[in-house]
Write an enzyme that holds these catalytic residues in place. Sequence first.
Site, PDB file in Angstrom:
ATOM      1  N   GLU A 147      57.079  52.896  14.025  1.00  0.00           N
ATOM      2  CA  GLU A 147      57.223  54.118  13.233  1.00  0.00           C
ATOM      3  C   GLU A 147      57.083  53.829  11.742  1.00  0.00           C
ATOM      4  OE1 GLU A 147      57.220  57.028  14.380  1.00  0.00           O
ATOM      5  OE2 GLU A 147      58.009  56.961  16.426  1.00  0.00           O
ATOM      6  N   ARG A 172      53.894  55.658   9.763  1.00  0.00           N
ATOM      7  CA  ARG A 172      54.258  56.723   8.819  1.00  0.00           C
ATOM      8  C   ARG A 172      54.312  56.190   7.387  1.00  0.00           C
ATOM      9  NH1 ARG A 172      57.710  61.099  12.086  1.00  0.00           N
ATOM     10  NH2 ARG A 172      57.503  60.189  14.144  1.00  0.00           N
ATOM     11  N   ASP A 183      49.091  55.800  24.165  1.00  0.00           N
ATOM     12  CA  ASP A 183      48.055  56.515  23.408  1.00  0.00           C
ATOM     13  C   ASP A 183      47.330  55.740  22.310  1.00  0.00           C
ATOM     14  OD1 ASP A 183      50.442  56.588  21.967  1.00  0.00           O
ATOM     15  OD2 ASP A 183      50.679  58.750  22.042  1.00  0.00           O
ATOM     16  N   GLU A 185      47.779  66.684  18.162  1.00  0.00           N
ATOM     17  CA  GLU A 185      46.685  66.026  18.900  1.00  0.00           C
ATOM     18  C   GLU A 185      45.562  66.959  19.340  1.00  0.00           C
ATOM     19  OE1 GLU A 185      49.926  65.626  19.613  1.00  0.00           O
ATOM     20  OE2 GLU A 185      50.200  63.638  18.691  1.00  0.00           O
ATOM     21  N   THR A 188      46.837  56.698  13.233  1.00  0.00           N
ATOM     22  CA  THR A 188      47.331  57.621  14.247  1.00  0.00           C
ATOM     23  C   THR A 188      48.280  58.665  13.675  1.00  0.00           C
ATOM     24  OG1 THR A 188      48.114  57.745  16.528  1.00  0.00           O
ATOM     25  CG2 THR A 188      49.351  56.296  15.031  1.00  0.00           C
TER      26      THR A 188
END
Length: 591
Positions: A180, A184, A315, A489, A576
């Site tokens: 994370e 981010r 993913d 998405e 992502t």
Amino acid sequence: MAVLISQPKFQRIALLAACSLIVTYFLLERSDRIPYQANWEYVHTSFDWANRVPKYPIPESLMTRLPEGTPRDLAPVQHVFTEGELSETHNKTQADRRDAVRQAAIKTWNAYGEYAWGRDQLSPQSLRGADGFNGWGATLVDSLDTLWIMGLRKEFKQAVRMVAKIDWAKTNSRDCSLFESTIRYLGGLLSAYDLSGEKVLLNKAAELGEMLYAAFDTPNHLPANNLNFIAVKEGLLYASKRESTAAVGTLSMEFTRLSQLTGDPKYFHVIDNIKKHFERTQDTTKLPGMWPMFIDLRNDFITEDNAFSLGAMSDSAYEYLSKMYSLLGGLDETYKRLHMKAALTIKQHLLFRPMLPDSYPASPPDILFSGTVLSNGKIIELLPDVSHLGCFAGGMFALGGKLFHDEEHVKIGERLARGCAWAYDVFPTGIMPEISAVVPCKQTPELTQCDWNETLWREKNSAAPESGGRPLPKPFTVMRDRQYLLRPEAIESVFVLYRITGKTDFLDLAWRMWQAVKAATETKWAFSAIMDVNADGSTTKIDAMESYWMAETLKYYYLIFSDPELISLDDFVFNTEAHPFRLLKASGGGK
Ligand SMILES: *[C@@H]1O[C@H](CO)[C@@H](O)[C@H](O)[C@H]1NC(C)=O
Ligand SMILES: *[C@@H]1O[C@H](CO)[C@@H](O)[C@H](O)[C@H]1NC(C)=O
């Protein structure tokens, strides 16, 4: 300037004049990237991770360097939009749509500033700040590039002023999530630096990188996703025993970009090591070509698990394979092989066509979903899941198809992207649920359409009875999670497919999706996740608005209605969390 001091006066003047000309030229030339000169009050992280003595040092002489050589000319990704196409579609209609999205971003940003400034996110119902990501200000950092792209320069500047004061050693938790924090915070900083050229952002990224790099200070130099600050300082960190494949495979782009921008090879070295493990194990899993949802890193990358998907836990590990090829300027063919093998297996075993009711006047839409596979190595079972997280797959197939000259993959990408957009349309809110399932057609190599079988649909439905509420729209049979969490998405893939194919109906599709999302999630102050996409009438809101709403969802809706040259897919590659990184250009190339 030291050189100038000893020069005779006229030479000094001439030199100064020349310098100022160069500087002026430089500023004009790059005026879009450096709009102001600012002196930020910069706070250094109070623990110096760069000078911590590692327990398991990696000598610089043994480090794998970024691939050397001139970046290759990558295959063009974007559709070549003609003047005619642009003037016809990017007229007032798109400008109005774009402005509507921008207004939503301003509304979100103002609410965040008012009620949660500097916190990780705003709770949009209770109007309080919440900190799920160490309290460093996830929304602040995640929003930087979106603000820049939308031309919100005053807001951008206010955000940078706060970011300059982030102390990565000050946190509300004794550990952080490597994954994370990377996608981010590190991704957000690097991207905002790539766009703005604002040095403070690169400095903060480097400070954070030094800390996250410590997650690799384990006996085998594979990471502990749970970076425990106390354990690592005592030299007691071990690689994760059961780690999601996504967490392991989604560090590569950010760590690579950090090495490219700082010149320090260590970040690239540790993620290249992960790549080698992916390569070594790709053909020996229970579904060769893919890796299971969980991997044992502590015991050198054991891939014995039996569940495979493109949804949660996996993913972005797949998403990053072809994107790494681009980011490295096409100089590492391994990523191409990893992507192509994975795509082949996904196509054979995960993709399916939903059985569709014969209520379509002409012909049913040509759409695909990507499910979950359970395999023991012999028996391969497909679970016909439809998950919102898995909706990125359309963009992945189309992007890989363009890069590696495989038109069939571009088509598959389009069918996947249209699948998710179609799923939005069939629910009463106009939004698809977080996790659901449908009745699949039998898998054939061509993924051909099958006839609707009402009996079969009812059977599957009664096997998993509805827990009250409205009946599910056909062909949906199960709702494992009815929420919409403001996720990006589906629009991400619609955006990528629009840029790749140039088909203008994607613009209208996106607008329909946007209107549905706005209607179902907007509150007086901001936007809010909702309980049930199958609700008729007003929606029940959840007190949640994660940072990816600003970072991803609003950005993709804004970009699709913008001039296709804004963040062109031939110049940037998105991480992502939808943070665009600037691509290296072949010598003499570049726009
Ligand atoms: C403006 O764009 C829309 C598509 O978004 C198109 O339908 C319309 O005809 C365009 N108008 C003009 C004047 O070109
Ligand atoms: C429809 O599904 C039912 C239940 O699985 C099955 O018995 C029947 O043969 C199917 N009908 C057709 C036409 O395939």
